[in-house]
Write an enzyme that holds these catalytic residues in place. Structure first.
Site, mmCIF file in Angstrom:
data_model
loop_
_atom_site.group_PDB
_atom_site.id
_atom_site.type_symbol
_atom_site.label_atom_id
_atom_site.label_comp_id
_atom_site.label_asym_id
_atom_site.label_seq_id
_atom_site.Cartn_x
_atom_site.Cartn_y
_atom_site.Cartn_z
ATOM 1 N N LYS A 85 35.494 -48.226 -32.845
ATOM 2 C CA LYS A 85 34.985 -48.289 -31.474
ATOM 3 C C LYS A 85 33.645 -49.039 -31.327
ATOM 4 C CE LYS A 85 37.871 -45.138 -29.058
ATOM 5 N NZ LYS A 85 38.638 -44.083 -29.731
ATOM 6 N N ASP A 131 36.467 -38.287 -39.090
ATOM 7 C CA ASP A 131 36.795 -39.406 -38.204
ATOM 8 C C ASP A 131 35.648 -39.546 -37.206
ATOM 9 O OD1 ASP A 131 37.748 -41.171 -36.359
ATOM 10 O OD2 ASP A 131 39.713 -40.212 -36.108
ATOM 11 N N TYR A 166 49.525 -46.151 -21.863
ATOM 12 C CA TYR A 166 50.135 -44.939 -21.321
ATOM 13 C C TYR A 166 50.574 -45.126 -19.878
ATOM 14 C CZ TYR A 166 48.099 -43.058 -25.499
ATOM 15 O OH TYR A 166 47.778 -42.844 -26.797
ATOM 16 N N TYR A 196 42.417 -35.840 -31.884
ATOM 17 C CA TYR A 196 43.071 -37.131 -31.638
ATOM 18 C C TYR A 196 42.599 -38.114 -32.699
ATOM 19 C CZ TYR A 196 44.380 -41.611 -29.714
ATOM 20 O OH TYR A 196 44.928 -42.857 -29.557
#
Ligand code: PLP
Length: 434
Positions: free
Chosen positions: A272, A243, A15, A143
């Protein structure tokens, strides 16, 4: 040209602009809680390098597992082959997952695991002769990753609006507004129910981050929403996808955050912290019913297969990481970190620029009214020796789960210092810190 100069001119960071790149620091080594920079200074990694370094950096058990595996076989295609690290990991992961989620698809990143879970839901419905059930219901404020299907189920008003023209149109329910620990009332989930009432015949699956909307909202929400999702999915023949890429593996306290709701998903994604932040790997775990249904359809095959699927080095790292988790005490470690954060961050609630202070397990958030300035962020990082990565108006920490009280107190001090600084400019459109 120094490495930093070359980087600045030629390498994109997450980003970030290449015309006006944000400052990056030159990392040289990492060990335990700390990242060492090229100038020899050291920073406590208060964000676990985007929430994955659960056991600390360069954990000897994990680096050793990678080294040993590298001597035998670094990679082999998963089409037509299997290998011990993949089988061992699948068995361990299934034993670690809630009962019944024992069909494993290995993906090379979290986003790919979510893509796979969503595609499974669509193939499942097609196999049942319900091809019209092909849309996904997601929560505002969520997200789920940066690839296009993942963007399409992430917050529709968030950073992905730019790509609206190429994204499939999914369905959204309101962001869960009742916080974790609040008092559940009938009607809290009326927005979810409303979408089902209007579109139930089109919904293949609901996808959510269990209890903790992380990368978009830093929102700890009431587990009652998950119970409502479970019962609506059952009522309307949709699958529930949890998720757990950010919240799973003890980040919020229990092994999986959906345990707070006492429900079971049909598909769960994990990533992760799976390898303890040592190498990229994620997985989608499906129930036997989902797998059998997909396999009874046309085609019977599940249609996905990344080049680096079940990479042996990554699987070996994840086996070692799960062994560390299984050795126990991680739930207690997360709660202890949460207690220290709650105590040390309490005074931040009184600061003029602070909207709220929230802690759940080993995740702590100070939500401010205005963004901190880049200069203040730099000053706090350098003066406290604590690596923070605030985004939007969230100053947060998700430290390694092995962090001791002293480290957590130091992180909290840095967070409070940053929240005390005079507020920076109003956020500009498209001014993302992540
Ligand atoms: C980070 C994240 C992802 C995406 O994982 P990547 O490995 O960055 O692709 C998906 N879902 C959630 C909840 C996440 O936090």
């Amino acid at each position: 040209m120094t490495a930093l100069e070359y980087d600045r001119l030629n390498i994109w960071h997450p980003y970030a602009s290449l015309r006006n790149p944000p400052r990056v620091r030159h990392a040289r080594r990492a060990s335990g809680l700390e990242i060492e920079l090229a100038d020899g200074s050291r920073l406590i990694d208060a964000v676990s390098s985007w929430w994955c370094v659960a056991h600390g950096h360069n954990h000897p058990a994990i680096t050793e597992a990678i080294r040993r595996q590298s001597e035998k076989m670094c990679h082999v295609m998963f089409g037509g082959f299997t290998h011990d690290p993949a089988v061992e990991l699948a068995e361990k992961l299934a034993a670690f997952a809630p009962p019944g989620l024992d069909k494993v698809f290995f993906a090379d990143s979290g986003s790919i695991a979510v893509e796979v879970a969503l595609k499974m839901a669509v193939q499942y419905q097609t196999a049942l002769g319900r091809p019209e059930k092909s849309r996904i219901l997601a929560l505002k404020g969520g997200y789920h990753g940066d690839t296009s299907l993942c963007m399409s189920v992430s917050d529709p008003d968030g950073m992905h609006t730019l790509f609206g023209s190429i994204m499939s149109k999914q369905l959204f329910a309101d962001k869960p507004s009742l916080p974790f620990g609040g008092e559940w009332e009938d009607g809290c989930a009326s927005s979810l129910r409303g979408v089902f009432e209007r579109h139930g015949g089109e919904i293949a699956a609901v996808v959510c981050e269990s209890v903790f909307q992380a990368a978009n909202a830093m929102n700890f929400y009431h587990p009652g929403y998950l119970r409502e999702m479970r019962s609506l999915c059952d009522e309307y023949g949709a699958l529930l996808i949890c998720d757990e890429i950010a919240a799973g593996l003890y980040r919020t306290g229990p092994r999986w955050a959906h345990e707070y709701a006492g429900i079971r998903p049909d598909i769960m994604t994990v990533g992760k912290a799976l390898t303890g932040g040592h190498i990229t790997l994620a997985a989608a775990l499906a129930s036997g019913r989902v797998a059998e249904t997909i396999s009874s359809g046309k085609p019977s095959a599940f249609m996905h297969g990344p080049t680096y699927m079940a990479n042996p080095l990554a699987c070996a790292a994840a086996v070692a990481s799960l062994d560390l988790f299984a050795a126990g005490g991680y739930g207690e470690k997360a709660s202890r970190i949460g207690e220290v954060f709650s105590r040390s961050l309490a005074r931040a609630a009184e600061l003029p620029n602070v909207r709220s202070v929230r802690v759940l397990g080993a995740a702590a958030v100070i939500e401010t009214n205005r963004l901190p300035s880049a200069a203040d962020i730099d000053r706090v990082i350098d003066s406290h020796g604590v690596w923070l990565r605030p985004f939007c108006n969230f100053i947060y920490s998700m430290p390694p789960l092995v962090s001791g009280d002293g480290a957590v107190e130091r992180i909290a001090e840095a967070m409070v210092d940053l929240a005390s600084a005079p507020p920076g400019p109003e956020p500009e459109d498209g001014d993302f810190h992540e």
